[in-house]
Scaffold this active site. Structure first.
Site, PDB file in Angstrom:
ATOM      1  NE  ARG A 123      -3.567  -0.773   1.916  1.00 59.79           N
ATOM      2  CZ  ARG A 123      -4.880   0.133   3.512  1.00 59.79           C
ATOM      3  NH1 ARG A 123      -4.889  -0.434   3.936  1.00 59.79           N
ATOM      4  NH2 ARG A 123      -5.514   1.132   2.892  1.00 59.79           N
ATOM      5  CD  GLN A 169      -5.504   5.375   6.410  1.00 58.76           C
ATOM      6  OE1 GLN A 169      -4.228   5.056   5.822  1.00 58.76           O
ATOM      7  NE2 GLN A 169      -6.603   3.834   6.626  1.00 58.76           N
ATOM      8  CG  ASP A 315     -13.253   1.738   5.501  1.00 55.20           C
ATOM      9  OD1 ASP A 315     -12.487   2.117   4.322  1.00 55.20           O
ATOM     10  OD2 ASP A 315     -13.216   2.342   6.208  1.00 55.20           O
TER      11      ASP A 315
HETATM   12  C1  S3P Z   1      -9.454   5.547   7.966  1.00 52.90           C
HETATM   13  C2  S3P Z   1      -9.424   6.361   7.139  1.00 52.90           C
HETATM   14  C3  S3P Z   1      -9.551   5.936   5.524  1.00 52.90           C
HETATM   15  C4  S3P Z   1     -10.883   3.368   5.521  1.00 52.90           C
HETATM   16  C5  S3P Z   1      -9.637   3.354   6.757  1.00 52.90           C
HETATM   17  C6  S3P Z   1      -9.882   4.212   8.181  1.00 52.90           C
HETATM   18  C7  S3P Z   1      -8.905   6.655   8.926  1.00 52.90           C
HETATM   19  O1  S3P Z   1      -8.544   5.450   4.727  1.00 52.90           O
HETATM   20  O2  S3P Z   1     -11.044   3.653   4.560  1.00 52.90           O
HETATM   21  O3  S3P Z   1     -10.216   2.124   6.584  1.00 52.90           O
HETATM   22  O4  S3P Z   1      -9.427   5.545   9.686  1.00 52.90           O
HETATM   23  O5  S3P Z   1      -9.136   7.691   9.304  1.00 52.90           O
HETATM   24  P1  S3P Z   1      -7.983   6.674   3.514  1.00 52.90           P
HETATM   25  O6  S3P Z   1      -7.648   7.731   4.936  1.00 52.90           O
HETATM   26  O7  S3P Z   1      -6.685   5.760   3.015  1.00 52.90           O
HETATM   27  O8  S3P Z   1      -9.515   6.957   2.648  1.00 52.90           O
END
Ligand code: S3P
Length: 441
Positions: A123, A169, A315
């Site tokens: 990733r 994230q 998600d």
């Molecule tokens: C999350 C943000 C999302 C999500 C992940 C959890 C988080 O990812 O898909 O399961 O806890 O901040 P991205 O920031 O890559 O969109």
């Protein structure tokens, strides 16, 4: 390797709570670790992802105690109290753990290496490493992916960062680094993403300013430990709600589930597709709104999914694919290129799985066109590619198959929904888990 076998079912019925929110559980551990004083977490998700975060802070010298299955007490080490771990921190399957910790570790005085499993090792990590370097951090990725090496002892400065992708994230990693920076840090989002970090920082006494699609914070003096009640995870609830909508008879009621508006896009999508949902707010768990969701057997219709709902249901798309595959007419998903960078390439994995069950799916770079089969899936075998949400989505869709559906590589369901098989079978899903000794998982 673990697998599920699911038999068709007509009735899905029950009233239950789902395990704690994964995003909130990770954040509670991380902020508790760098706060001063005790943080008491209740409703913690004891899934493998959050346990990896717990093990990581423990490896950096933080006293954490599991006082019950879903109760954790953290004796905060303070903003500068973490210690160098003896070995690399293994974040398992969790992108959230790796990306948020990269931001937090950028402000520490020591070096750390973060590693992950096969899926996590594929990733993209430059999306956090790039902006953190602009703050002064020294971070190495491995061709843009894990292992990630964070070199400590670098003074950080505040950053004004316009995110190219809508990612909670990335936003959270930068805000966590911003706690250690000189000057203000601002993150602008191209679309609204989950705001659990912002809400929880405020709960720890750290002011956060929100303005016109942006979030700003000043460097932290200190965070104060607090009590955190983690609501049920709407992402886990989604599978059970979908099962309730797809069933011919019954009713599913999920209690004390998080209803943060940055997470409820799935409810809008399912309603748009004809799902009979009743949402009743019941109050708050800390700073997060919670409530009860009821679903009844529904006639689902295909829909054009509005792209602005994509980050608010990011998600839940494996479940949306399944809803579409069992709806009347055609569904179009677009603006969802990010799905290709999740625990698996979720567009590719879902398209392949649905095709194996007789559904017509046309894959696009940022989505898909799915032709619903109201008469249900064909019996068959699908590969979840080790993706927990692909596995659980197909498992609930299989209640509307014309014979048994086998789902391969399901061990990672334990990363987000421990007890899924027991919970789903308690509702009436004819699901069985098999473990093939001697093979992975
Ligand atoms: C999350 C943000 C999302 C999500 C992940 C959890 C988080 O990812 O898909 O399961 O806890 O901040 P991205 O920031 O890559 O969109």
């Amino acid at each position: 390797m673990k697998s599920f076998t699911v038999a068709p079912a007509a009735s899905i019925r029950g009233r239950l709570r789902v395990p704690g929110d994964k995003s909130i559980s990770h954040r509670a551990i991380m902020l508790g670790a760098i706060a001063e004083g005790r943080t008491e977490v209740s409703g913690f998700l004891p899934g493998e992802d959050c346990l990896a975060t717990l093990a990581a802070v423990a490896a950096m010298g933080v006293a954490v105690q599991r006082t019950g299955e879903t109760q954790v007490t953290i004796a905060g080490a303070g903003l500068r109290g973490l210690r160098a771990p003896e070995r690399a921190l293994d974040m398992g399957n969790s992108g959230t753990a790796m990306r948020l910790l990269t931001g937090l570790l950028a402000g520490q005085a020591f070096d750390v290496t973060l590693i992950g499993d096969e899926s996590l090792s594929r990733r993209p990590m430059e999306r956090v490493a790039g902006p953190l370097r602009r703050m002064g951090a020294a971070i190495d990725t491995t061709d843009g992916r894990p292992p990630v090496r964070v070199h400590g002892g670098r003074p950080l400065r505040g950053l004004h960062y316009e995110m190219p992708v809508a990612s909670a994230q990335v936003k959270s990693a930068i805000l966590l680094a911003g706690l250690y920076a000189s000057g203000e840090t601002t993150v602008l989002e191209p679309a609204v993403t989950r705001d659990h970090t912002e809400r929880m920082l405020e709960g720890f006494g750290q002011p956060v300013r929100r303005h016109d699609g942006a979030v700003s914070l000043a460097p932290a003096g200190r965070l104060a430990g607090c009590a955190i009640d983690v609501p049920g995870d709407i992402s886990s609830a989604t599978f059970l709600l979908l099962a309730g909508a797809l069933a011919r008879r019954g009713e599913v009621i999920v209690e004390h589930v998080g209803l943060n508006p940055t997470r409820t896009g799935i409810l809008e999508i399912l309603r748009l597709m004809g799902a009979e949902l009743i949402v009743e707010p019941t109050g708050h768990a800390g700073r997060e709104p919670v409530g009860r969701i009821t679903v009844r057997p529904s006639v689902l219709r295909g829909a054009v999914i509005p792209p602005h709902l994509v980050p608010l249901a990011i998600d839940e798309f494996p479940a949306v694919f399944v809803a579409a595959a069992l709806a009347q007419g055609e569904t179009r998903i677009s603006g969802a290129e990010e799905l290709r960078h999740k625990e698996s390439d979720r567009i590719g994995a879902m398209a392949a799985a649905l095709r194996a069950l007789g559904v017509e799916v046309e894959e696009q770079p940022d989505g898909a066109r799915i032709v619903g089969r109201e008469d249900g899936f064909e019996a068959g075998t699908v590969d979840s590619h080790g993706d927990h949400r692909v596995a659980m989505s197909i498992a609930v869709g299989a209640l509307r198959a014309r014979g048994p559906v086998r789902i391969l590589d399901t061990a990672n369901v334990a990363t987000s929904f421990p007890g899924f098989v027991a919970v789903a079978s308690g509702l009436g899903l004819g699901i069985r888990e098999d473990a093939d000794a001697g093979r992975r998982g």
